[in-house]
Each structure stands twice: as C-alpha cells, then as structure tokens.
Scaffold this active site. Structure first.
Site: not given
Length: 389
Positions: A152, A286, A297, A314, A319, A377
C-alpha cells in the site's frame, strides 16, 4: 537539486476523475462482495477496457489516468514513468484454467506447465507487475521506467523516486503514481481472511471502526522542474518538497503498535523537505479504519507533528491498496485549490485511544504544506510532503 512541481494529474477513483474532495462514502453493494458478508465496495465507474489490457482492470484504470496526465505535457525531452501496483487480479475460473490445468494421472505436470506459460495467457501476463509501466512507458516514449511493488506504499514510493529523478536532472518530465484493483472474488476473500474489511461502515479513527472499505483506482501526477514549467507557462498545482521512507518489519500485516516505522518515515520526510513539524498544516492520514493501524498512526502523528489537523479519504473512496498514495495525493491537490481541510467521512465518535486531531468536519483553511502518509504490509512506510503552488 532542481525545484520540482506538479503540473497535471490524471485520476480515477470512486468519486470521479477530478481531484475534488469527496464528501460522502462512495460504497455500493457489489455481487462479488455480498456473498462474503461485505456490504459494499467503492468501484470506479466509466472506465472502459484498454486495448493493451483487455482483461486487466488495473491496467485499464492506469491507462485512463495516463491519458489525462499527458495532456499539455512538453514535447520531446527525457521522459520517465514510475508506477506502483499490486497483486494480479485473477478470477477463480482463470486460476483454475491458467494456474492449475496440468494434472496428468492425478499428478502435477511441471514440464507441461512450463511449456504453457505463454505471454498471451492471463495468469503469467498479469503476474508481471511491471507490465503496465512498460506499456505506458512505450506510449510515453520514456527513457526511464520503474515499478514499485511495495504494497500500500507502492504509489507513494513511486512518486518520491520520480520527483528525485527530476530534481537530479535525470529526466525532464516524469509521470508518477499507481494503479490497483482488488475488487474481485479472490482479492475480496483475501482481505476477509485477514479480517481487514469492515462488515458495516468504514469509519477511520472512530471508536467503533472495524476495518476498511475496499476501493479501486489509479492516479498519475506529472512532475517537472519548476524553472521549465514556468518558462512554458504550465499550470502549477503544487510544489514537491520531499519524501521519507522506512521499513519497520514488525509484522507481516500489522504495524508496530507505537507507530515507530510511521514516525521515522515522517521525520525523514520533514528532513528531506527542509522543514519542521510546525510548518505542516494538514496530514492526509493513511487511516484505513483498522483498529490497530489507526491507533499506531495516530500515536506517530501526535509524537512527530503534534496537534496538526488530520483526516483520511478512505471512508469516502475506499482503500485503493497499491494506488492509495497517488489517489489520495491527487485529492490533496484540491485542498490547495479550495482552501478546505477535508473531514474524515464516516467518523462520528473519535476514538480517545487515537491521540490525533482528526477532523470530523471540514475546516476552512488554505494549507501551505501537506504531508501524506502511506503504509503497507510488511512495514513499508512512505510519507510525502507537498507545498501550495
């Protein structure tokens, strides 16, 4: 190092093709998602198949964004293209037909499979992540091309690499961004197995968040040296200031609970931009809506940047996985134009365990500096910094 600016953007996401700040969720019921208990996904409408990618949704999205990004580009010169992408989009039937067709007497025939890996078959073709970059690079006449496969964070890392290539005078103009679509049965099932998708409503940083809304999309920014852009009277949408990356390697699918990798990427981005935390007016988080990710985050943003306004796109456009860094940076361009720091769609009850100034409503303010986060990831982290034009 040359000053670098953004002079065009091509965007395809669920809320449309223009970088207008989305003000609602674009989720809709979907036949691929419903059997898996997922109430909706954020599909992109109005994108036709591309002749070079007749069976590849990611490629079609990239080609549509590319067509807009090259409008008004300078003639000639050294051109480069940097794109991030994700896993191949195979249907179950294609997996059965192209990956596992070679059984002989109940045993797998490896030689037959090796002889059958023709480039015109869906499985091998779509398992080449660089394929779209190479095809669009030929259309563009690129002398440099690179593909990021960094989960991502892929699109954000591609943009950072492209900006640095322009700054170092390695290319005159660069196209940079990402493209992805995991909205197919295997893609959706993969995230269901991981427990990452919301079974209700996507609500980043909310007390009741339970996962993310799956989207798809593509965005490609055109980057040029500021002096060249001004000399030909090109519109300047934003200034590239810097970027930072890190790999925390805490876990394959989860960030460090204290957000160490995210914090390091943001600190490196500030250093690369030559600015301090006090200079940042807004953070595009994010912010996926997963319980662990949002908290990590928020802790990192609070520790590095203090009480800066934060929001996530998102909950609105979903996403977009490998494309997220580019899609969301494209949407940030509208914050410069409109003078609005956007709210987090879906946020109703901010989680006190997320110690960040997350916006539940729009804030009327013209940002001078925006920092955009993308975390993937494997602990692959990237933070980008743009300045107002």
């Amino acid at each position: 190092m040359r000053a670098v600016v953004v002079t065009a953007v091509g965007l395809r996401c669920a809320s449309g093709r223009s970088p207008l700040l989305p003000d609602r969720s674009w989720a809709a019921p979907d036949p691929d998602a419903a059997p898996l208990g997922i109430p909706g996904v954020a599909r992109v409408e109005g994108v036709a198949d591309d002749p070079d990618f007749p069976d590849d949704r990611k490629g079609a999205l990239a080609a549509a964004a590319f067509a807009d990004a090259v409008v008004g580009a300078p003639e000639g010169g050294r051109r480069g293209i940097w794109l991030g992408t994700g896993l191949s989009s195979l249907t179950p039937d294609e997996v059965a037909r192209d990956l596992y067709p070679h059984l002989r007497g109940g045993r797998f025939d490896r030689r037959a499979l090796a002889e059958d890996l023709a480039i015109d078959r869906p499985a091998p073709r779509r398992h080449q992540p660089e394929r779209v970059t190479e095809v669009l690079g030929r259309r563009w006449g690129a002398v440099a091309a690179e593909t990021s496969f960094s989960a991502c964070a892929a699109a954000a890392m591609s943009i950072a690499e492209a900006a640095r290539a322009v700054a170092r005078d390695e290319v005159d103009v660069a196209l940079a961004g990402g493209h992805d679509s995991m909205i197919h049965p295997i893609g959706i099932l993969s995230f269901v197995v991981l427990g990452a998708l919301s079974t209700s409503v996507s609500r980043p940083f909310d007390r009741h968040r339970d996962g993310f809304l799956l989207g798809e999309g593509a965005a490609i920014l055109r980057l040029e040296a500021e002096a060249d852009a001004r000399a030909r009277g090109a519109p300047i949408l934003a200034r590239w200031l810097g970027g930072g990356t890190s790999v925390d390697a805490h876990n394959v699918t989860a960030p460090h609970p204290e957000g160490h990798g995210a914090a390091l990427a943001m600190r490196r981005a500030l250093a690369d931009a030559g600015i301090t935390a006090a200079d940042v007016d807004y953070v595009n988080a994010h912010g996926t809506g997963t319980p662990v990710g949002d908290r990590a985050e928020a802790l990192a943003v609070s520790r590095v940047l203090g009480d800066v306004p934060v929001s996530s796109f998102k909950g609105a456009v979903g996403h977009t996985i490998a494309a997220a860094g580019a899609v969301e940076l494209a949407l940030c361009l509208d914050a410069f134009r409109a003078g609005i720091l956007p709210r987090t769609v879906g946020l109703e009850e901010p989680d006190p365990d997320c110690p960040a100034n997350v916006l539940a409503s729009d804030m009327a303010r013209f940002p001078r500096v925006i920092l955009s986060n993308s975390f993937g990831f494997g602990g692959q982290n990237c933070a980008l910094v743009l300045g107002a034009p």
